[in-house]
Design a protein around this motif. Structure first.
Motif, PDB file in Angstrom:
ATOM      1  N   ASP A  15      13.645   9.424  -5.833  1.00 52.84           N
ATOM      2  CA  ASP A  15      14.927  10.037  -6.173  1.00 52.84           C
ATOM      3  C   ASP A  15      14.874  11.557  -6.120  1.00 52.84           C
ATOM      4  N   GLY A  16      13.788  12.093  -5.562  1.00 48.08           N
ATOM      5  CA  GLY A  16      13.646  13.535  -5.511  1.00 48.08           C
ATOM      6  C   GLY A  16      12.956  14.106  -6.722  1.00 48.08           C
ATOM      7  N   VAL A  17      12.754  13.291  -7.750  1.00 47.07           N
ATOM      8  CA  VAL A  17      12.001  13.704  -8.933  1.00 47.07           C
ATOM      9  C   VAL A  17      10.675  12.949  -8.984  1.00 47.07           C
ATOM     10  N   SER A  18      10.768  11.639  -8.860  1.00 48.97           N
ATOM     11  CA  SER A  18       9.577  10.797  -8.748  1.00 48.97           C
ATOM     12  C   SER A  18       9.558  10.227  -7.333  1.00 48.97           C
ATOM     13  N   GLY A  19       8.919  10.944  -6.457  1.00 44.63           N
ATOM     14  CA  GLY A  19       8.897  10.538  -5.056  1.00 44.63           C
ATOM     15  C   GLY A  19      10.041  11.173  -4.291  1.00 44.63           C
ATOM     16  N   ALA A  20       9.801  11.499  -3.034  1.00 43.46           N
ATOM     17  CA  ALA A  20      10.803  12.182  -2.214  1.00 43.46           C
ATOM     18  C   ALA A  20      11.944  11.246  -1.846  1.00 43.46           C
ATOM     19  N   ARG A  21      13.154  11.846  -1.695  1.00 46.72           N
ATOM     20  CA  ARG A  21      14.272  11.092  -1.149  1.00 46.72           C
ATOM     21  C   ARG A  21      14.080  10.936   0.361  1.00 46.72           C
ATOM     22  N   LEU A  22      14.778   9.951   0.902  1.00 48.40           N
ATOM     23  CA  LEU A  22      14.721   9.755   2.347  1.00 48.40           C
ATOM     24  C   LEU A  22      15.533  10.826   3.059  1.00 48.40           C
ATOM     25  N   PRO A  23      15.048  11.367   4.170  1.00 48.54           N
ATOM     26  CA  PRO A  23      15.848  12.302   4.953  1.00 48.54           C
ATOM     27  C   PRO A  23      16.970  11.563   5.673  1.00 48.54           C
ATOM     28  N   THR A  24      18.072  12.219   5.813  1.00 49.50           N
ATOM     29  CA  THR A  24      19.221  11.615   6.483  1.00 49.50           C
ATOM     30  C   THR A  24      18.915  11.424   7.964  1.00 49.50           C
ATOM     31  N   GLY A  25      19.289  10.268   8.481  1.00 43.25           N
ATOM     32  CA  GLY A  25      19.052   9.981   9.893  1.00 43.25           C
ATOM     33  C   GLY A  25      19.642   8.640  10.274  1.00 43.25           C
ATOM     34  N   GLN A  26      19.791   8.453  11.580  1.00 38.88           N
ATOM     35  CA  GLN A  26      20.301   7.202  12.107  1.00 38.88           C
ATOM     36  C   GLN A  26      19.140   6.283  12.477  1.00 38.88           C
ATOM     37  N   GLU A  27      19.057   5.145  11.756  1.00 39.87           N
ATOM     38  CA  GLU A  27      18.016   4.144  12.029  1.00 39.87           C
ATOM     39  C   GLU A  27      16.642   4.797  12.160  1.00 39.87           C
ATOM     40  N   ASN A  28      16.359   5.669  11.231  1.00 43.64           N
ATOM     41  CA  ASN A  28      15.083   6.386  11.266  1.00 43.64           C
ATOM     42  C   ASN A  28      14.023   5.762  10.361  1.00 43.64           C
ATOM     43  N   ILE A  29      14.329   4.588   9.772  1.00 40.14           N
ATOM     44  CA  ILE A  29      13.372   3.893   8.917  1.00 40.14           C
ATOM     45  C   ILE A  29      12.903   2.644   9.669  1.00 40.14           C
ATOM     46  N   THR A  30      11.659   2.623  10.094  1.00 39.05           N
ATOM     47  CA  THR A  30      11.110   1.485  10.845  1.00 39.05           C
ATOM     48  C   THR A  30       9.929   0.891  10.090  1.00 39.05           C
ATOM     49  N   ALA A  31       9.710  -0.382  10.325  1.00 36.67           N
ATOM     50  CA  ALA A  31       8.629  -1.091   9.624  1.00 36.67           C
ATOM     51  C   ALA A  31       7.901  -2.008  10.592  1.00 36.67           C
ATOM     52  N   VAL A  32       6.624  -2.078  10.408  1.00 38.77           N
ATOM     53  CA  VAL A  32       5.770  -3.058  11.097  1.00 38.77           C
ATOM     54  C   VAL A  32       5.013  -3.807  10.011  1.00 38.77           C
ATOM     55  N   TYR A  33       5.146  -5.115  10.014  1.00 36.73           N
ATOM     56  CA  TYR A  33       4.460  -5.921   9.006  1.00 36.73           C
ATOM     57  C   TYR A  33       4.222  -7.308   9.588  1.00 36.73           C
ATOM     58  N   ARG A  34       3.516  -8.098   8.826  1.00 36.26           N
ATOM     59  CA  ARG A  34       3.258  -9.472   9.241  1.00 36.26           C
ATOM     60  C   ARG A  34       3.933 -10.428   8.289  1.00 36.26           C
ATOM     61  N   SER A  35       4.435 -11.504   8.863  1.00 39.09           N
ATOM     62  CA  SER A  35       5.176 -12.495   8.091  1.00 39.09           C
ATOM     63  C   SER A  35       4.406 -13.809   8.074  1.00 39.09           C
ATOM     64  N   GLY A  36       4.173 -14.316   6.875  1.00 39.37           N
ATOM     65  CA  GLY A  36       3.441 -15.573   6.726  1.00 39.37           C
ATOM     66  C   GLY A  36       2.388 -15.452   5.657  1.00 39.37           C
ATOM     67  N   ILE A  37       2.362 -16.404   4.742  1.00 45.20           N
ATOM     68  CA  ILE A  37       1.424 -16.329   3.619  1.00 45.20           C
ATOM     69  C   ILE A  37       1.322 -17.698   2.980  1.00 45.20           C
ATOM     70  N   GLY A  38       0.292 -17.883   2.192  1.00 47.91           N
ATOM     71  CA  GLY A  38       0.210 -19.060   1.357  1.00 47.91           C
ATOM     72  C   GLY A  38      -0.583 -20.215   1.937  1.00 47.91           C
ATOM     73  N   PRO A  39      -0.636 -21.339   1.201  1.00 45.72           N
ATOM     74  CA  PRO A  39      -1.476 -22.475   1.567  1.00 45.72           C
ATOM     75  C   PRO A  39      -1.120 -23.121   2.898  1.00 45.72           C
TER      76      PRO A  39
END
Length: 859
Positions: free
Chosen positions: A583-607
């Motif tokens: 929130d800008g106090v505890s950790g930075a706020r996100l900068p304004t942008g168009q679709e500028n937040i991307t993620a790479v992760y893996r899906s699948g877990i468990g028995p």
């Protein structure tokens, strides 16, 4: 207002002795739920009715009066009473929810997962998201002509499982890059060894199947000593006693022929050792010297005797033999055989045999010869030998010629010693194996010389050493778990670790600098967590970038700098994965942008990722040069997202160690709360030389935690990072042992016998299951009887047999107590704690539970 049904002016209700105040609440400690309600509808209603005649007006014109004392009705059809009934209903509902809210405020009594989650967060504990299964993939490089001998297998190669019935295919990905080589596809240990053909040896192993040698054949063993020195006696000729051909259809290169003889090699008189590095020959021809069948000179007429020997006089007894009947050419190293032998060749061996006396010669010249002597004429074979030593010892009549030497390929003798320890010799030279290279070794264990179970173990290479015989020796970082039968050992060299989960790449959205605590939800849960040496045992696979810059995941935003590029991940109660920024106090706020937040992760877990061995065989995209892939080991170490009840126990335990593992209880608490671990027990052990802490663990599903698996390595590394460095510790998977029960029951005749017996067996299996038993916990006959006696419909229990099945005891006995042992030293071996469980088998002589009934008791 309606009137009372009684005509009397007295009001019985007004004289009610019902309590007008709620009784104080008291909760005994250790209860699963809080009693927090001050009443129910009936109690509220009765208390309000009891207080009606006692209520007075506090002020005003009628202060101190009791205006409701004259209300004589208590029927709910009266509007006044109906209003009290309505308020009692409202109070009943309010107190019900008040009690539920109070229970949700305590970790022991909370019933909703969200409540447990929020209470755990007050301790800094997050419900574990689970962990993905892991295994090792073995790649096979193509060996066809023209195929590359080296193949680069990158991180992220996806392999699909072949699903079983009612199952879905699971995706695994490699987590480390691998350079695979064709020569590493399958490494083998030497199955044979050089034969020690020393004094006394009576067995020879020939390479391949040799049908040309039979019992009774002459076998010659001769080496360089006799080849270079014609007078050398370092050679042996023996008569073959037995011939055995050993065929191996699966591995024809191991076919061999075993030849035996008597006596053993070497000579005592004169004392002579066998050749150092002999060659083997079979002498296929048995012949004679020219003259062996000559007529007896003594039987010849006198005129014949005088013709062959002019000095002969009739009646002269001195002349009993043909003139020059002895081998006159022996001094020249020449002998004449009795006929033509076209199969004899230059350089071959000839043995002359007279009674028990043998001499060996080598042919240096062969000539066809015509000879007339002793009244005989024949075409013979004239042989010239490399020496004339003792050639004159062999008379024409009694000498047997052993010739036509044919060399036999001497092989190596089978090796039967076990493959064990941390040093393994390969059957050939193998290049390129560097330290820390991962190998998967499999084979059948040896227990007291007998074949046991099949063992598969992943080990890391310490170094590879070149041996003088042109082979390579592998020195491992840790020894094999058990000795292995040499003829079953296989070593896979193209091995890469992999974990369950499929890589997902997505755009989460755009940042807005004007908003605080901006949140995004991953579109393809569940997020994969893999085993890692962290406090919790898991590590997220999420990589999140803002404007292409990698931001860091933190457990909480609290205490973070206002410019820290961090985010936190929270798993919602419905399984959704939420990413929250500062929130800008505890950790930075996100900068304004168009679709500028991307993620790479893996899906699948468990028995569901715990696939069996051999199921991972389908490459989504086949790297060029890779022929196939497989998983000799099953995928293990998975854990489902933490349940409410698990979190109830684990959350308090997480703050007991405070990331410092010092006491035995700390070791148990740390290991038991590690993702993927179901049980843990720590014990102080000493063997008289050193003291160490031994930690016995089991996976959450009851499976062993084998050395070399990612779960085992992660837990061991995490303990090493947090434990007291002054103390030594060892980590082992538990030892599972079983017992069996046989009992005769008397049943209540009102119940169906088959239903009672089924419930009784289910009760036993539940009471003595992995979830209910502890390490080193014994089982007594009284405990078994108690479990059966608590089953509805069981009147009496006659326990007939209670005995261990590991190891199996054929003569089933009634043990009063079966004990399981804790971690211990057995001589020099460190043994883990045992877990005693009811035998899961249901068939045959090792049936785990046998329950019968012989009498039904009427009520």
């Amino acid at each position: 207002m309606s009137t009372s049904i009684k005509d009397s002016g007295d009001c019985d209700a007004c004289e009610s002795q019902a309590a007008t105040e709620a009784a104080p609440l008291y909760n005994r400690p250790g209860q699963p739920a809080l009693a927090y309600r001050i009443g129910t509808h009936s109690r509220f209603f009765q208390r309000m009715l009891a207080r009606l005649p006692r209520e007075f007006l506090p002020d005003g014109e009628f202060a101190g009066t009791r205006p409701l004392a004259a209300l004589s009705t208590r029927g709910t059809e009266d509007l006044s009473i109906a209003m009290l009934d309505a308020w009692a209903t409202a109070a009943d509902v309010l107190t019900f929810y008040q009690e539920r809210i109070a229970n949700e405020g305590f970790l022991r009594t909370a019933t909703e997962r969200r409540s447990v989650l929020e209470l755990a967060r007050q301790l800094g504990y997050e419900l574990k998201p689970g962990v993905a299964a892991s295994t090792y993939l073995v790649f096979t490089v193509e060996t066809a002509p023209g195929a590359p001998s080296r193949v680069q297998v990158p991180v992220g190669v996806q392999v699909l499982s072949i699903p079983g019935q009612d199952a879905r295919p699971q995706t695994f990905e490699t987590t480390e890059a691998l350079e695979a080589r064709a020569e590493w596809n399958l490494l083998r240990v030497p199955r044979t060894q050089a034969q020690p053909l020393m004094r006394g040896e009576d067995t020879l192993y020939l390479r391949g199947l040799q049908p040309g040698i039979q019992p009774g054949d002459a076998l010659l063993l001769v080496g360089e000593e006799r080849e270079s020195q014609p007078g050398s006696e370092q050679w042996d000729l023996r008569w073959v006693k037995t011939v055995k051909q050993v065929s191996n259809p699966k591995e024809p290169e191991l076919n061999h022929t075993v030849v035996t003889w008597e006596p053993g090699l070497g000579s005592e008189s004169p004392r002579m050792d066998p050749a150092d590095h002999p060659r083997a020959f079979v002498l296929r021809l048995r012949g004679n010297l020219f003259g062996y069948n000559a007529p007896s000179f003594k039987a010849m007429p006198d005129e014949v005797k005088q013709r062959y020997n002019p000095d002969y006089r009739p009646g002269d007894a001195r002349f009993t033999q043909w003139p020059q009947f002895e081998n006159t050419t022996a001094v020249q190293g020449i002998v004449d055989l009795d006929r033509e032998y076209p199969t004899l060749v230059h350089g071959s061996w000839v043995a002359l045999w007279k009674s028990r006396y043998l001499e060996l010669y080598r042919i240096t010249d062969i000539q066809p010869w015509a000879r007339e002597d002793f009244t005989m004429t024949a075409k013979v074979t004239r042989l010239t030998f490399d020496t004339n030593e003792h050639l004159s010892y062999f008379p024409l009549r009694s000498t047997v010629v052993l010739a036509q030497s044919e060399e036999l390929p001497i092989g190596e003798m089978p090796r039967t010693d076990a493959v064990q320890g941390d040093s393994i010799e390969l059957d050939r030279a193998v290049a390129g194996l560097e330290p820390k290279h991962v190998l998967l070794i499999e084979g059948r264990t040896l227990v007291d010389g007998q074949s046991g179970e099949w063992l598969r173990q992943v080990v890391a290479l310490d170094r590879a050493e070149a041996l003088p015989d042109g082979r390579t020796r592998l020195v491992l970082q840790e020894p094999l778990a058990a000795p292995l039968a040499r003829d079953t050992v296989l070593i896979h060299g193209n091995v890469a670790p992999s974990t369950h989960g499929e890589t997902v790449r997505e755009v989460l959205g755009g940042g807005d600098g004007s908003r605080t605590h901006q949140r995004f939800v991953l579109r393809k849960p569940p997020l994969t967590y893999v085993a890692a040496p962290t406090d919790t045992g898991g590590e997220s696979t999420l990589e999140l970038r803002v404007n292409g810059v990698l931001w860091k995941e933190v457990p909480t935003l609290f205490g973070q700098d206002e410019r820290a590029e961090v985010y936190m991940v929270r798993l919602q109660d419905d399984g959704a994965v939420v990413v929250t920024f500062g929130d800008g106090v505890s950790g930075a706020r996100l900068p304004t942008g168009q679709e500028n937040i991307t993620a790479v992760y893996r899906s699948g877990i468990g028995p569901e990722g715990e696939v069996d061995s051999g199921q991972l065989a389908l490459l989504k995209v086949r790297p060029l040069g890779i022929r196939e892939v497989n998983n000799p080991l099953p995928a293990t170490g998975a854990a489902a997202p933490e349940s409410r009840d698990e979190a109830r126990d684990n959350a308090p335990a997480s703050v007991l160690t405070l990331r410092r593992v010092v006491s035995l209880q700390d070791y148990e608490d740390f290991a038991s709360t590690f993702a993927g671990i179901g049980k843990a027990q720590a014990a102080d052990l000493t063997n008289g030389e050193r003291i160490l802490v031994h930690v016995t663990v089991a996976a959450h599903n009851g499976e062993p935690v084998e050395p070399g698996t990612q779960l085992h390595e992660s837990l061991e590394e995490a303990l090493r990072a947090h434990h007291d460095p002054v103390r030594q510790f060892a980590l082992s998977s538990y030892e599972r042992i079983h017992f069996a029960v046989e009992a005769r029951l008397r049943l209540d005749a009102r119940y169906l016998p088959e239903d009672v017996l089924a419930r009784a067996e289910a009760a036993l299996r539940e009471a003595f299951s992995f979830e209910r038993r502890q390490f080193a916990q014994a089982v007594s006959g009284a405990e078994v009887i108690r479990v059966l006696q608590d089953v509805p419909g069981v009147v009496m229990v006659d326990l007939e047999r209670l005995h261990p099945t590991t190891p199996f005891i054929p003569e089933q006995k009634l043990f009063s107590v079966i004990r399981a042992r804790g971690a211990r030293w057995e001589r020099t071996l460190l043994r883990p704690a045992q877990l005693l469980l009811l035998d899961p088998s249901l068939q045959g002589e090792r049936r785990g539970v046998t329950l019968v009934h012989d009498l039904e008791v009427s009520p």
